[in-house]
Motif scaffolding. Sequence first.
Motif, short mmCIF file in Angstrom:
data_model
loop_
_atom_site.label_atom_id
_atom_site.label_comp_id
_atom_site.label_asym_id
_atom_site.label_seq_id
_atom_site.Cartn_x
_atom_site.Cartn_y
_atom_site.Cartn_z
N ASN A 49 39.09 30.82 39.32
CA ASN A 49 39.51 32.03 40.00
C ASN A 49 39.55 31.76 41.50
N TYR A 50 40.63 32.20 42.16
CA TYR A 50 40.70 31.98 43.60
C TYR A 50 41.59 33.03 44.25
N GLU A 51 41.40 33.20 45.55
CA GLU A 51 42.27 34.04 46.36
C GLU A 51 42.40 33.41 47.73
N GLY A 52 43.49 33.70 48.42
CA GLY A 52 43.66 33.11 49.72
C GLY A 52 44.92 33.57 50.42
N VAL A 67 47.41 35.81 48.09
CA VAL A 67 47.51 35.45 46.67
C VAL A 67 46.18 35.66 45.98
N LEU A 68 46.23 36.25 44.79
CA LEU A 68 45.05 36.41 43.95
C LEU A 68 45.34 35.81 42.60
N HIS A 69 44.42 34.97 42.10
CA HIS A 69 44.61 34.26 40.83
C HIS A 69 43.32 34.41 40.03
N LEU A 70 43.39 35.12 38.90
CA LEU A 70 42.22 35.36 38.07
C LEU A 70 42.47 34.87 36.65
N ALA A 74 42.21 34.02 27.62
CA ALA A 74 43.32 33.07 27.46
C ALA A 74 44.51 33.43 28.34
N GLU A 75 44.27 34.23 29.39
CA GLU A 75 45.38 34.68 30.22
C GLU A 75 45.06 34.50 31.70
N ILE A 76 46.12 34.45 32.50
CA ILE A 76 46.01 34.33 33.94
C ILE A 76 46.68 35.53 34.59
N PHE A 77 45.98 36.16 35.53
CA PHE A 77 46.55 37.23 36.33
C PHE A 77 46.86 36.68 37.72
N GLU A 78 48.07 36.92 38.20
CA GLU A 78 48.48 36.46 39.52
C GLU A 78 49.11 37.60 40.30
N GLN A 79 48.71 37.73 41.55
CA GLN A 79 49.24 38.79 42.40
C GLN A 79 49.62 38.19 43.75
N MET A 197 35.20 39.72 39.06
CA MET A 197 36.10 40.76 39.57
C MET A 197 36.98 41.32 38.46
N GLU A 198 37.17 42.64 38.47
CA GLU A 198 38.05 43.27 37.50
C GLU A 198 39.50 43.07 37.92
N VAL A 199 40.37 42.96 36.94
CA VAL A 199 41.79 42.82 37.22
C VAL A 199 42.30 44.10 37.87
N PRO A 200 43.04 44.01 38.98
CA PRO A 200 43.54 45.21 39.65
C PRO A 200 44.31 46.11 38.71
N SER A 201 44.14 47.40 38.87
CA SER A 201 44.84 48.37 38.02
C SER A 201 46.33 48.33 38.30
N GLY A 202 47.11 48.73 37.30
CA GLY A 202 48.55 48.75 37.45
C GLY A 202 49.22 47.49 36.97
#
Length: 329
Positions: A49-52, A67-70, A74-79, A197-202
């Motif tokens: 998990n990383y952000e920057g 960038v947020l990467h969680l 078995a899944e990746i969340f990227e924002q 950290m919880e995955v951001p809503s939406g």
Amino acid sequence: MRVIDYMKEKFRMAVIMTAIFACGASVSQQTDPAYGLMVEMINASQRLNYEGLVTYEKMGNLKSAKVLHLVRDAEIFEQIVSLNGPEGEFSSFSGTKECHKTAAFLGETSGLNINDSSYVQLKRSYSIETAGTQRIAGRETTLLMLRPNDAWRYGYVVAIDKQSGLMLQSVLISLAGKPMERFQFIEISVGGDLDSMEVPSGSFNLEADERADCKKNNSLLQQDIPEWQADWLPTGFVMTDSRLDKDSGQYSMVFTDGLAVLSVFVESSEASIKMPSFAATSGATVALVSKVLLEGSFFTVSVVGEIPSDTARRIIESVTRASDTAKNS
């Protein structure tokens, strides 16, 4: 290209690398430092998990994004959130094991599955080697050089964090050896509070049927019945997708050599009457549109991708109707 669009492309490249190098390494690959670095980078992107903050530089313009990467199960969340210029935000879930394609985020080209010889295949197109160290975002990195073996594609320099294994910089290099586009982290945090950290809503998730479609469509070549074909492509390029838009009559094909990606579009003869020929470049991306006379009619053929103009021109000149053999295969 907006910074969000470019960031999508950089994540797309990482996913393509994942598909290429996820296979078991041969003895020769295990002793190759470059191969080991790539495997380490892919593993890091799937488990950390990383952000920057990242910057993207092209043609003298500098843009930035957060960038947020969680990684969750078995899944990746990227924002991605743009920090200068027009406001913009993009977020997506993508499967790490079940779905290399991550269709909503990374486009249709990122699910390339290649067999165990894929690393050897990639080295037919690029000379791959380590090239010293460099400090990026306050962290020590190892540089990986991917030099093209011909003049039909560009090269890459990738900086991989020694501590985490994450890719902190990617530079696309011209045929003259000069940087054309540069993406890099200027600040990065790995793990810590991000691990809980919880995955951001939406954000959204892939439904079960989408996962099934992803598995089914992630073969090396999943396409409609071929209508057109490119008789010449640089060594190493393979087709990952082709399709016919029945409404517009446009036929499209996507090709990749494992790093570079290009798309070929053929318009119907009716639509081609109103379309002008033109050429445009933006950083490393070329868009070449040309009229081609085939079977007594003019068709508009376009090539778009991070390739030299001469490559795009030669591909256009090689486009022909698919043979009966290809259609029946």
